[in-house]
Design a protein around this motif. Structure first.
Motif, PDB file in Angstrom:
ATOM      1  N   GLU A 135       0.821  -1.209   0.000  1.00  0.00           N
ATOM      2  CA  GLU A 135       0.000   0.000   0.000  1.00  0.00           C
ATOM      3  C   GLU A 135       0.857   1.262   0.000  1.00  0.00           C
ATOM      4  N   ALA A 136       1.979   1.220   0.707  1.00  0.00           N
ATOM      5  CA  ALA A 136       2.842   2.407   0.777  1.00  0.00           C
ATOM      6  C   ALA A 136       3.351   2.813  -0.602  1.00  0.00           C
ATOM      7  N   LEU A 137       3.698   1.821  -1.436  1.00  0.00           N
ATOM      8  CA  LEU A 137       4.139   2.136  -2.801  1.00  0.00           C
ATOM      9  C   LEU A 137       2.977   2.649  -3.635  1.00  0.00           C
ATOM     10  N   ALA A 138       1.833   1.992  -3.512  1.00  0.00           N
ATOM     11  CA  ALA A 138       0.674   2.376  -4.319  1.00  0.00           C
ATOM     12  C   ALA A 138       0.198   3.784  -3.995  1.00  0.00           C
ATOM     13  N   ALA A 139       0.381   4.203  -2.746  1.00  0.00           N
ATOM     14  CA  ALA A 139      -0.118   5.512  -2.321  1.00  0.00           C
ATOM     15  C   ALA A 139       0.747   6.669  -2.805  1.00  0.00           C
ATOM     16  N   ARG A 140       1.949   6.358  -3.293  1.00  0.00           N
ATOM     17  CA  ARG A 140       2.830   7.431  -3.763  1.00  0.00           C
ATOM     18  C   ARG A 140       2.287   8.022  -5.053  1.00  0.00           C
ATOM     19  N   ARG A 181      -1.848   2.682 -10.106  1.00  0.00           N
ATOM     20  CA  ARG A 181      -1.504   3.690 -11.111  1.00  0.00           C
ATOM     21  C   ARG A 181      -2.737   4.076 -11.937  1.00  0.00           C
ATOM     22  N   ALA A 182      -2.746   5.278 -12.440  1.00  0.00           N
ATOM     23  CA  ALA A 182      -3.787   5.717 -13.380  1.00  0.00           C
ATOM     24  C   ALA A 182      -3.472   5.104 -14.744  1.00  0.00           C
TER      25      ALA A 182
END
Length: 389
Positions: free
Chosen positions: A187-192, A301-302
């Protein structure tokens, strides 16, 4: 459950990721899995194939290579039969490959429940691209394996349609899309996420780079973009289109804005994907379940992708991605620019995509549970049939 996994993969590419991820998930859930395939697979490097296989393909005419593919089923069957004798499997799971009959023979001989994973209609695909000579033999061998499977497991509903068109009852098809290992995408990576004041927006692509992906248009569009923020293309992977893209970027004076990481291991993908602000799927095979889409979703990611049936099975326009008319490169770029200039939209789409992975269990662990449930159901039916006789 004891599962014998049969395959004929020769190289460590996306196919290998699918194989190893599913096997690991099955083992993590307590199943015993024995993998049986070509020894060349264990020796091949990332993205490469057996040097012997490559030499044979180069020196022999196509029809002779196809006959050798079919003949390989005989020694492969012997190897698979020896493994089955010592392992005593409850289920035979096979990753389908053209001209590969070994699993179908063994399942029939040992009366094993037989699941066949299908990632492409290979007879049709190879014929369309001109690399198939023995077309009638190929279609026969494909249908032979699919008919003998207790369940065919296509990776999309679109692909299920191809299987049904070959004469397989729809009730014998169970769609199981490719997945991801969610723990690899924390989650920490995805939230960047890059904010509205970010000086640079990274457009990312993961995979084997071919001309039909249309990344040349992305390079030209980046060169033509004079606004803010600065746009950069990062390509994670290799492929025949790379030299042309690098040359085009140099000619347009934007070499510093087009970056190639080269081949990346499975372990590196989450970190690299987390560096994207916008994840690109410029084109896709119409029946495929692209692994990169699952990775983009898990990474939060978008996504910009073609609006076509197989991708609509996992993506929703305006909710988890921006979709464009397939082949309309101008529309693809408009969607990309919309995301590049709207940080809030990027964050919303990325969060929704990751949430969809979790809600719908688009993971290898979820796939392992589906495979095991099918195997257990088929085992129970077999036992009931045996008791009646």
């Amino acid at each position: 459950m004891k599962i014998l996994y049969s395959h004929r993969i020769q190289s460590h590419d996306g196919q290998g990721v699918h194989l190893e991820a599913l096997v690991a998930a099955l083992r993590a859930q307590g199943h015993e899995v024995l993998v049986v395939g070509p020894s060349a697979y264990e020796q091949a490097g990332l993205g490469g194939e057996s040097s012997l296989v490559a030499t044979v393909r180069r020196l022999l005419p196509a029809f002779a290579v196809e006959l050798l593919e079919l003949a390989y089923s005989i020694p492969a069957y012997r190897k698979l039969a020896r493994a089955a004798k010592s392992f005593g499997p409850d289920l035979l799971y096979e990753r389908y490959n053209l001209f590969y009959l070994s699993g179908a023979w063994l399942a029939r001989r040992r009366r094993l429940p037989f699941l066949v994973e299908v990632n492409a209609p290979l007879a049709e695909e190879r014929a369309r691209f001109g690399s198939l000579r023995l077309k009638r033999l190929a279609r026969w061998s494909e249908a032979y394996v699919w008919r003998r499977a207790d369940r065919v497991l296509p990776v999309t509903e679109v692909l299920a349609g191809h299987v049904v068109a070959a004469g397989i009852p729809r009730a014998n098809c169970e769609v199981i899309a490719n997945g991801i290992e969610l723990e690899e995408f924390p989650e920490a990576l995805a939230a960047r996420q890059a904010g509205p004041e970010a000086p640079e927006i990274v457009l990312g692509f993961v995979g084997f780079v071919r001309d039909w992906h249309g990344l040349d248009e992305v390079v030209r569009s980046i060169a033509a973009w004079k606004g803010a923020p600065r746009l950069v293309l990062q390509v994670v992977g290799e492929g025949p289109a790379r030299p042309g893209l690098e040359k085009l970027a140099a000619e347009l004076g934007i070499s510093g804005q087009v970056r190639f990481t080269g081949l990346a291991t499975r372990e590196e993908i989450p970190r690299l994907t987390a560096g994207f602000d916008i994840a690109l799927q410029p084109a896709a095979v119409p029946y495929a379940s692209p692994l990169k889409v699952a990775e983009y979703m898990a990474a939060g990611r978008a996504i910009v992708a073609p609006d076509q049936p197989n991708l609509r099975e996992v993506l929703e326009d305006g909710k988890t991605a921006l979709l464009f008319t397939p082949g309309d490169r101008a529309a693809m770029w408009q969607a990309t620019l919309r995301l590049a200039t709207d940080a809030a939209l990027r964050a919303r789409l990325g969060a929704a995509a990751r949430a969809d992975v979790i809600t719908n269990d688009r993971t290898w662990a979820g796939n392992a549970r589906r495979v095991a449930a099918l195997g257990e159901m088929l085992q129970a039916k077999s036992l009931q049939a045996g008791q009646r006789t």
